[in-house]
Enzyme design. Structure first.
Site, short mmCIF file in Angstrom:
data_model
loop_
_atom_site.label_atom_id
_atom_site.label_comp_id
_atom_site.label_asym_id
_atom_site.label_seq_id
_atom_site.Cartn_x
_atom_site.Cartn_y
_atom_site.Cartn_z
N HIS A 1 76.18 43.74 34.25
CA HIS A 1 75.55 43.74 35.57
C HIS A 1 75.24 42.28 35.92
O HIS A 1 74.09 41.87 36.01
CB HIS A 1 74.26 44.58 35.50
CG HIS A 1 73.69 45.00 36.82
ND1 HIS A 1 74.10 44.47 38.03
CD2 HIS A 1 72.71 45.90 37.11
CE1 HIS A 1 73.39 45.04 39.00
NE2 HIS A 1 72.55 45.90 38.47
N ARG B 1 68.05 48.88 45.02
CA ARG B 1 67.95 47.42 45.20
C ARG B 1 69.30 46.73 45.32
O ARG B 1 69.51 45.88 46.18
CB ARG B 1 67.20 46.78 44.01
CG ARG B 1 65.72 46.87 44.10
CD ARG B 1 65.12 47.00 42.72
NE ARG B 1 65.47 48.31 42.20
CZ ARG B 1 64.76 49.42 42.40
NH1 ARG B 1 63.63 49.35 43.05
NH2 ARG B 1 65.15 50.58 41.93
N THR B 2 70.23 47.07 44.43
CA THR B 2 71.48 46.32 44.41
C THR B 2 72.24 46.56 45.72
O THR B 2 72.70 45.62 46.37
CB THR B 2 72.32 46.73 43.18
OG1 THR B 2 71.49 46.60 42.03
CG2 THR B 2 73.54 45.87 43.03
N ARG C 1 79.87 49.57 42.02
CA ARG C 1 79.08 50.13 40.92
C ARG C 1 79.73 51.45 40.54
O ARG C 1 80.03 52.28 41.39
CB ARG C 1 77.64 50.36 41.33
CG ARG C 1 76.90 51.19 40.29
CD ARG C 1 75.43 51.27 40.51
NE ARG C 1 74.79 49.98 40.27
CZ ARG C 1 73.48 49.79 40.31
NH1 ARG C 1 72.67 50.81 40.59
NH2 ARG C 1 72.96 48.61 40.08
N LYS D 1 87.14 64.49 46.95
CA LYS D 1 88.39 65.26 47.01
C LYS D 1 89.33 64.90 45.87
O LYS D 1 90.45 65.40 45.80
CB LYS D 1 89.11 64.99 48.33
CG LYS D 1 88.32 65.37 49.56
CD LYS D 1 89.16 65.14 50.81
CE LYS D 1 88.36 65.30 52.07
NZ LYS D 1 89.11 64.82 53.24
C1 NCD Z 1 69.49 48.73 36.82
C2 NCD Z 1 70.89 49.28 36.72
O1 NCD Z 1 71.37 49.95 37.64
O2 NCD Z 1 71.52 48.97 35.72
N1 NCD Z 1 68.96 48.74 38.11
C3 NCD Z 1 69.24 47.73 38.98
O3 NCD Z 1 70.37 47.44 39.28
N2 NCD Z 1 68.20 47.03 39.45
C4 NCD Z 1 68.57 49.30 35.81
C5 NCD Z 1 68.35 50.78 35.74
O4 NCD Z 1 68.96 51.58 36.45
O5 NCD Z 1 67.51 51.17 34.93
#
Ligand code: NCD
Length: 308
Positions: free
Chosen positions: A129, A52-53, A101, A80
């Site tokens: 987040h 999703r993100t 991320r 690498k």
């Molecule tokens: C979450 C995350 O990556 O922290 N997912 C997200 O970004 N929608 C939650 C998760 O991975 O459980």
């Protein structure tokens, strides 16, 4: 402007982003063409899995006429042994803004310190987040019209869950009451609880989910984060500990919202999907307008008063 934790935004700034996101809804849905970010390039840097993100940032950028570069470990020099510092130096030359991320807590701040372009934290290990929090706040306002005075129940992996770390702070600043539901081994870190209390938040902790359901306005479920456990046996002890199905909701308010950042494993039974309590798929869509608003703000692009 970087966004690393929710402390980087005042309440007024968050509200203004949510209002911009509301205006951008027709663009997010693809009903209106508005190339506000034409000529801009977003670097999507994902050193950890994401559906999703990553995709909603990509959609947000593309629907506003911008371009996206995707870096993943496979197919890049990360494999690498390139350092994050060096990777960031390259990205700064290729992109106008970057989303990162990373499995390591603090990595987004480190990346932001390494370059001048705006950096948006899309999850740093068990840290924060904040862009998820913006879409969560947007969704709660969609369902209840406000955040102030709501009773929000945060459930599951409160120890390692970065979504609830960011969200709890924001909710308390907006005047919600919080009930934290977790097993003993996955309780919210004490320093976060202490900050919530010093914000004046009405916060309580329990391990019993069912007893919280009659008075909840929002129940925010989370996945037990297997990948964050140092020890698999510890994970096995708590895996599947909280599940909800439609029969559990008979005592709940009719407008109680069930949310989840997703992916779900077994926390929410499919029997809930067709009920009016199910907000998690709308929530996932809301990543598009909120991230559009954030990209515009971070790149200094004004959103028109009226969009049609
Ligand atoms: C979450 C995350 O990556 O922290 N997912 C997200 O970004 N929608 C939650 C998760 O991975 O459980």
């Amino acid at each position: 402007m970087d966004l690393i934790t929710m402390d980087d935004l005042t309440n007024d700034e968050s509200i203004s982003l949510l209002e911009d996101a509301m205006k951008l809804m027709p663009v997010a849905r693809g009903l209106t063409h508005l190339p506000l970010l034409e000529g801009k390039v977003l670097g999507n840097l994902f050193f950890e899995n994401s559906t999703r993100t990553r995709l909603s940032f990509e959609t947000a950028m593309k629907r506003l006429g911008g371009e996206v570069l995707n870096l993943s470990e496979v197919g890049s020099s990360v494999k690498k042994g390139e350092t994050l510092y060096d990777t960031m130096q390259m990205i700064e030359g290729y992109a106008d803004i970057a989303v990162i991320r990373h499995p390591r807590q603090g990595a987004a701040q480190y990346a932001a310190d390494a370059v001048e372009i705006p950096i948006l934290n899309a999850g740093d290990g068990a840290g924060n987040h904040p862009t998820q929090t913006l879409l969560d706040l947007f969704t709660i306002r969609q369902g209840h019209g406000t955040i102030e005075g709501l009773r929000v129940v945060l459930v599951g992996d409160l120890r390692y869950g970065r979504t609830v770390h960011s969200l709890s702070r924001a909710l308390s600043r907006f005047g919600a009451s919080l009930t934290l539901v977790s097993p003993e081994s996955l309780m919210m870190p004490q320093e976060i609880v202490r900050d919530l209390k010093s914000d004046g938040c009405d916060v309580s902790e329990t391990s019993d989910l069912i007893s919280t359901l009659p008075s909840a306005d929002v129940v925010y479920m989370t996945r037990i984060q297997r990948e964050r456990f140092p020890d698999e046996a510890e994970y096995e002890k708590v895996a599947g500990i909280y599940t909800l199905n439609s029969q559990d909701l008979t005592s709940s308010h009719s407008n109680m919202m069930i949310m989840h950042p997703l992916p779900r494993v077994n926390e929410i039974h499919a029997s809930i999907d067709s009920t009016s309590h199910a907000w998690y798929f709308k929530q996932a869509f809301n990543g598009v307008p909120t991230r559009m608003a954030l990209l515009c703000r971070s790149l200094g692009v004004q959103i028109p008063e009226v969009i049609n």
